[in-house]
Scaffold this motif. Structure first.
Motif, PDB file in Angstrom:
ATOM      1  N   VAL A  54       0.852  -1.176   0.000  1.00  8.89           N
ATOM      2  CA  VAL A  54       0.000   0.000   0.000  1.00  8.89           C
ATOM      3  C   VAL A  54       0.893   1.234   0.000  1.00  8.89           C
ATOM      4  CG1 VAL A  54      -1.717   1.277   1.337  1.00  8.89           C
ATOM      5  CG2 VAL A  54      -1.815  -1.230   1.231  1.00  8.89           C
ATOM      6  N   PRO A  55       0.692   2.133  -0.950  1.00  6.10           N
ATOM      7  CA  PRO A  55       1.534   3.337  -0.955  1.00  6.10           C
ATOM      8  C   PRO A  55       1.220   4.239   0.237  1.00  6.10           C
ATOM      9  CG  PRO A  55      -0.131   3.428  -2.711  1.00  6.10           C
ATOM     10  CD  PRO A  55      -0.293   2.115  -2.021  1.00  6.10           C
ATOM     11  N   THR A  56       2.109   4.310   1.177  1.00  7.57           N
ATOM     12  CA  THR A  56       1.952   5.193   2.345  1.00  7.57           C
ATOM     13  C   THR A  56       3.323   5.421   2.967  1.00  7.57           C
ATOM     14  OG1 THR A  56       0.961   5.453   4.548  1.00  7.57           O
ATOM     15  CG2 THR A  56       1.489   3.207   3.882  1.00  7.57           C
ATOM     16  N   LYS A  57       3.464   6.544   3.628  1.00 12.94           N
ATOM     17  CA  LYS A  57       4.712   6.803   4.364  1.00 12.94           C
ATOM     18  C   LYS A  57       4.543   6.467   5.836  1.00 12.94           C
ATOM     19  CE  LYS A  57       7.068  10.123   1.452  1.00 12.94           C
ATOM     20  NZ  LYS A  57       6.233  10.764   0.413  1.00 12.94           N
ATOM     21  N   ASP A  58       3.298   6.205   6.236  1.00 13.09           N
ATOM     22  CA  ASP A  58       3.033   5.879   7.641  1.00 13.09           C
ATOM     23  C   ASP A  58       3.679   4.538   8.008  1.00 13.09           C
ATOM     24  OD1 ASP A  58       1.486   8.150   7.823  1.00 13.09           O
ATOM     25  OD2 ASP A  58      -0.389   7.087   7.382  1.00 13.09           O
ATOM     26  N   LYS A  59       4.100   4.442   9.242  1.00 18.83           N
ATOM     27  CA  LYS A  59       4.700   3.168   9.688  1.00 18.83           C
ATOM     28  C   LYS A  59       3.588   2.194  10.090  1.00 18.83           C
ATOM     29  CE  LYS A  59       8.886   2.701  10.964  1.00 18.83           C
ATOM     30  NZ  LYS A  59      10.043   2.532  11.859  1.00 18.83           N
ATOM     31  N   VAL A  60       2.827   1.833   9.075  1.00 21.96           N
ATOM     32  CA  VAL A  60       1.744   0.870   9.287  1.00 21.96           C
ATOM     33  C   VAL A  60       1.932  -0.318   8.359  1.00 21.96           C
ATOM     34  CG1 VAL A  60       0.051   2.594  10.019  1.00 21.96           C
ATOM     35  CG2 VAL A  60       0.240   2.007   7.581  1.00 21.96           C
ATOM     36  N   VAL A  61       1.463  -1.475   8.839  1.00 20.75           N
ATOM     37  CA  VAL A  61       1.397  -2.666   7.998  1.00 20.75           C
ATOM     38  C   VAL A  61      -0.024  -3.214   8.109  1.00 20.75           C
ATOM     39  CG1 VAL A  61       3.841  -3.197   8.220  1.00 20.75           C
ATOM     40  CG2 VAL A  61       2.214  -4.207   9.839  1.00 20.75           C
ATOM     41  N   PHE A  62      -0.340  -4.143   7.224  1.00 18.18           N
ATOM     42  CA  PHE A  62      -1.689  -4.691   7.139  1.00 18.18           C
ATOM     43  C   PHE A  62      -1.607  -6.204   7.280  1.00 18.18           C
ATOM     44  CE2 PHE A  62      -1.170  -0.841   4.710  1.00 18.18           C
ATOM     45  CZ  PHE A  62      -2.188  -0.042   5.213  1.00 18.18           C
ATOM     46  N   LYS A 100      -8.114  -6.150  19.813  1.00 16.36           N
ATOM     47  CA  LYS A 100      -8.737  -5.207  18.860  1.00 16.36           C
ATOM     48  C   LYS A 100      -7.821  -5.020  17.647  1.00 16.36           C
ATOM     49  CE  LYS A 100     -10.983  -2.914  22.736  1.00 16.36           C
ATOM     50  NZ  LYS A 100     -11.875  -4.072  22.912  1.00 16.36           N
ATOM     51  N   LEU A 101      -7.421  -6.160  17.140  1.00 18.25           N
ATOM     52  CA  LEU A 101      -6.426  -6.197  16.071  1.00 18.25           C
ATOM     53  C   LEU A 101      -7.137  -6.091  14.717  1.00 18.25           C
ATOM     54  CD1 LEU A 101      -3.356  -6.955  15.750  1.00 18.25           C
ATOM     55  CD2 LEU A 101      -4.130  -9.324  15.512  1.00 18.25           C
ATOM     56  N   PRO A 102      -6.820  -5.090  13.904  1.00 16.04           N
ATOM     57  CA  PRO A 102      -7.442  -5.045  12.581  1.00 16.04           C
ATOM     58  C   PRO A 102      -6.769  -6.041  11.634  1.00 16.04           C
ATOM     59  CG  PRO A 102      -6.289  -2.973  13.101  1.00 16.04           C
ATOM     60  CD  PRO A 102      -5.877  -3.984  14.116  1.00 16.04           C
ATOM     61  N   PHE A 103      -7.572  -6.811  10.923  1.00 12.87           N
ATOM     62  CA  PHE A 103      -7.006  -7.701   9.904  1.00 12.87           C
ATOM     63  C   PHE A 103      -8.062  -7.996   8.861  1.00 12.87           C
ATOM     64  CE2 PHE A 103      -8.507 -10.386  13.404  1.00 12.87           C
ATOM     65  CZ  PHE A 103      -9.351 -11.273  12.757  1.00 12.87           C
ATOM     66  N   SER A 104      -7.605  -8.522   7.730  1.00  9.19           N
ATOM     67  CA  SER A 104      -8.511  -8.861   6.634  1.00  9.19           C
ATOM     68  C   SER A 104      -8.413 -10.352   6.374  1.00  9.19           C
ATOM     69  CB  SER A 104      -8.118  -8.092   5.372  1.00  9.19           C
ATOM     70  OG  SER A 104      -8.085  -6.712   5.658  1.00  9.19           O
ATOM     71  N   MET A 105      -9.570 -10.952   6.025  1.00  8.50           N
ATOM     72  CA  MET A 105      -9.617 -12.400   5.808  1.00  8.50           C
ATOM     73  C   MET A 105      -9.897 -12.687   4.335  1.00  8.50           C
ATOM     74  SD  MET A 105     -11.951 -13.278   9.127  1.00  8.50           S
ATOM     75  CE  MET A 105     -12.885 -11.743   9.176  1.00  8.50           C
ATOM     76  N   PHE A 106      -9.086 -13.540   3.745  1.00 13.88           N
ATOM     77  CA  PHE A 106      -9.314 -13.981   2.361  1.00 13.88           C
ATOM     78  C   PHE A 106      -9.722 -15.449   2.434  1.00 13.88           C
ATOM     79  CE2 PHE A 106      -6.887 -10.170   1.960  1.00 13.88           C
ATOM     80  CZ  PHE A 106      -7.367  -9.580   0.806  1.00 13.88           C
ATOM     81  N   LEU A 107     -11.017 -15.693   2.258  1.00 16.21           N
ATOM     82  CA  LEU A 107     -11.562 -17.023   2.548  1.00 16.21           C
ATOM     83  C   LEU A 107     -11.771 -17.859   1.288  1.00 16.21           C
ATOM     84  CD1 LEU A 107     -14.199 -16.175   5.307  1.00 16.21           C
ATOM     85  CD2 LEU A 107     -11.771 -16.786   5.561  1.00 16.21           C
ATOM     86  N   ARG A 127     -15.819 -10.969  11.821  1.00 13.40           N
ATOM     87  CA  ARG A 127     -16.314  -9.857  11.014  1.00 13.40           C
ATOM     88  C   ARG A 127     -17.048  -8.844  11.894  1.00 13.40           C
ATOM     89  NH1 ARG A 127     -20.512  -8.508   7.577  1.00 13.40           N
ATOM     90  NH2 ARG A 127     -19.795  -7.536   5.642  1.00 13.40           N
ATOM     91  N   ALA A 128     -17.772  -9.362  12.876  1.00 13.94           N
ATOM     92  CA  ALA A 128     -18.515  -8.470  13.780  1.00 13.94           C
ATOM     93  C   ALA A 128     -17.571  -7.553  14.563  1.00 13.94           C
ATOM     94  CB  ALA A 128     -19.361  -9.303  14.740  1.00 13.94           C
ATOM     95  N   LEU A 129     -16.305  -7.934  14.646  1.00 18.23           N
ATOM     96  CA  LEU A 129     -15.320  -7.089  15.341  1.00 18.23           C
ATOM     97  C   LEU A 129     -14.776  -5.999  14.422  1.00 18.23           C
ATOM     98  CD1 LEU A 129     -13.294  -9.932  17.111  1.00 18.23           C
ATOM     99  CD2 LEU A 129     -15.065  -8.468  18.108  1.00 18.23           C
ATOM    100  N   GLY A 130     -15.192  -6.000  13.166  1.00 19.56           N
ATOM    101  CA  GLY A 130     -14.747  -4.959  12.238  1.00 19.56           C
ATOM    102  C   GLY A 130     -13.739  -5.431  11.208  1.00 19.56           C
ATOM    103  N   ASN A 131     -13.562  -6.740  11.102  1.00 18.89           N
ATOM    104  CA  ASN A 131     -12.559  -7.264  10.167  1.00 18.89           C
ATOM    105  C   ASN A 131     -13.204  -7.697   8.852  1.00 18.89           C
ATOM    106  OD1 ASN A 131     -10.323  -7.115  12.123  1.00 18.89           O
ATOM    107  ND2 ASN A 131     -11.560  -8.601  13.228  1.00 18.89           N
ATOM    108  N   GLY A 132     -12.567  -7.340   7.735  1.00 18.22           N
ATOM    109  CA  GLY A 132     -13.163  -7.563   6.423  1.00 18.22           C
ATOM    110  C   GLY A 132     -13.019  -8.994   5.925  1.00 18.22           C
ATOM    111  N   VAL A 133     -14.053  -9.451   5.185  1.00 25.54           N
ATOM    112  CA  VAL A 133     -14.011 -10.781   4.564  1.00 25.54           C
ATOM    113  C   VAL A 133     -13.908 -10.602   3.055  1.00 25.54           C
ATOM    114  CG1 VAL A 133     -15.378 -12.838   4.049  1.00 25.54           C
ATOM    115  CG2 VAL A 133     -15.287 -11.964   6.383  1.00 25.54           C
ATOM    116  N   ALA A 154      -2.759  -1.239  10.685  1.00 22.91           N
ATOM    117  CA  ALA A 154      -3.924  -0.458  10.253  1.00 22.91           C
ATOM    118  C   ALA A 154      -4.867  -1.365   9.467  1.00 22.91           C
ATOM    119  CB  ALA A 154      -3.478   0.730   9.403  1.00 22.91           C
ATOM    120  N   ARG A 155      -6.057  -0.837   9.169  1.00 23.29           N
ATOM    121  CA  ARG A 155      -7.063  -1.612   8.438  1.00 23.29           C
ATOM    122  C   ARG A 155      -6.849  -1.474   6.933  1.00 23.29           C
ATOM    123  NH1 ARG A 155     -12.325  -2.821   9.456  1.00 23.29           N
ATOM    124  NH2 ARG A 155     -12.783  -1.711   7.537  1.00 23.29           N
ATOM    125  N   LEU A 156      -6.659  -2.590   6.278  1.00 23.79           N
ATOM    126  CA  LEU A 156      -6.455  -2.575   4.825  1.00 23.79           C
ATOM    127  C   LEU A 156      -7.612  -1.878   4.107  1.00 23.79           C
ATOM    128  CD1 LEU A 156      -4.619  -3.717   2.527  1.00 23.79           C
ATOM    129  CD2 LEU A 156      -6.131  -5.717   2.491  1.00 23.79           C
TER     130      LEU A 156
END
Ligand SMILES: [Zn+2]
Length: 285
Positions: free
Chosen positions: A96-104, A125-132, A150-156, A279-281
């Motif tokens: 992801v193009p960013t200068k912030d010290k974040v990973v996904f 409260k860890l943000p992550f994305s799931m590829f199912l 997903r109910a915790l805010g994580n993307g599927v 951070a959240r993808l």
């Protein structure tokens, strides 16, 4: 079949496959916990806002053997990468193009359904994305497990029906694999995913055409892979801003006795040690 992937990707995919052994998804463990699926409709509506409001609790981190919470991520960019995507060929995102010290963080397949990881995800409260992958995700306790995450805010998102090497399939068969899983996930979660990850990172022009035809806006690859104790990097030997980290829903059988939650704790430690946060993808892509 002509591949659209640059040549440089081939060794990366091969290495990633070797390193991660991206599982076939056919050997899903049945944890037999028969847990409860929680309100999917509510979860489907708004997994997003909860995240930023939640402040991680140091005591909760200590319960999982972590010294301190992840630093709060910076405000996400005003515009997401796919925001102006008008259909057609999806964008390919390796970092992801960013200068912030974040990973996904991304978790693939969905075979392992460790109940302890549900508790950990709530605690950290860890943000992550799931590829199912359908064949892996529906095994054992099934999609209800992912409802809770997903109910915790994580993307599927989409990782095909059966986890094939797409480059070996016809255009029509690729469409069945990708668009079939789009429909499965829409039925289950109320929304067609906008992100897709090809198994093993392998794709060609037909993959992109198929994915684009059923609503995929971005193909998400990776340049860092979580092993059992630490990460491997495609370049630079360390995390860089905007890195997408590939991990899997895996248990002790695949992790040489290490549990999913121990693996995730190791991953969080590595992120912290390198001065990054998570951070959240979906806020960026
Ligand atoms: Zn996979």
């Amino acid at each position: 079949m002509r591949g659209s992937a640059p040549l440089a990707l081939v060794p990366l995919c091969a290495a990633a496959l070797l390193l991660s052994g991206c599982s076939s998804g056919s050997d899903g463990k049945k944890d037999g916990s028969g847990g409860t699926a929680t309100g999917t409709a509510k979860a489907a509506e708004q997994p997003k806002e909860k995240r930023s409001a939640a402040t991680p609790d140091p005591a909760a981190y200590r319960r999982w053997g972590l010294d301190k919470p992840l630093a709060p991520p910076p405000a996400p960019p005003g515009t997401r990468l796919t925001e102006h995507h008008k259909g057609g060929t999806p964008q390919i995102v390796r970092r992801v193009p960013t200068k912030d010290k974040v990973v996904f963080l991304t978790f693939d397949d969905g075979a392992e359904k460790d109940p302890a990881f549900l508790r950990m995800a709530k605690d950290l409260k860890l943000p992550f994305s799931m590829f199912l992958t359908d064949s892996a995700a529906r095994a054992g306790r099934g999609y209800g497990y992912f409802d809770e995450l997903r109910a915790l805010g994580n993307g599927v998102h989409n990782h095909t029906l059966t986890h094939p090497n797409l480059r070996t399939l016809s255009a029509e068969a690729q469409k069945r694999e990708i668009c079939g899983q789009q429909e499965t996930l829409k039925k289950r979660f109320g929304k067609r995913p906008e992100l897709f990850r090809p198994p093993y990172g392998n794709y060609n022009d037909a993959t992109l055409a198929a994915a684009g035809s059923c609503g995929v806006k971005a193909v998400v690859l990776w340049e860092a892979t979580m092993q059992i104790n630490d990460m491997r990097y495609a370049e630079a030997g360390k995390l860089r801003p905007g890195d997408i980290v590939l991990a899997h829903f895996r248990g002790p059988a695949e992790l040489k006795g290490t549990t999913m939650t121990q693996m995730v704790a190791n991953m969080v430690r590595s992120v912290q040690r390198q001065g990054f946060t998570v951070a959240r993808l979906e806020d960026y892509v």
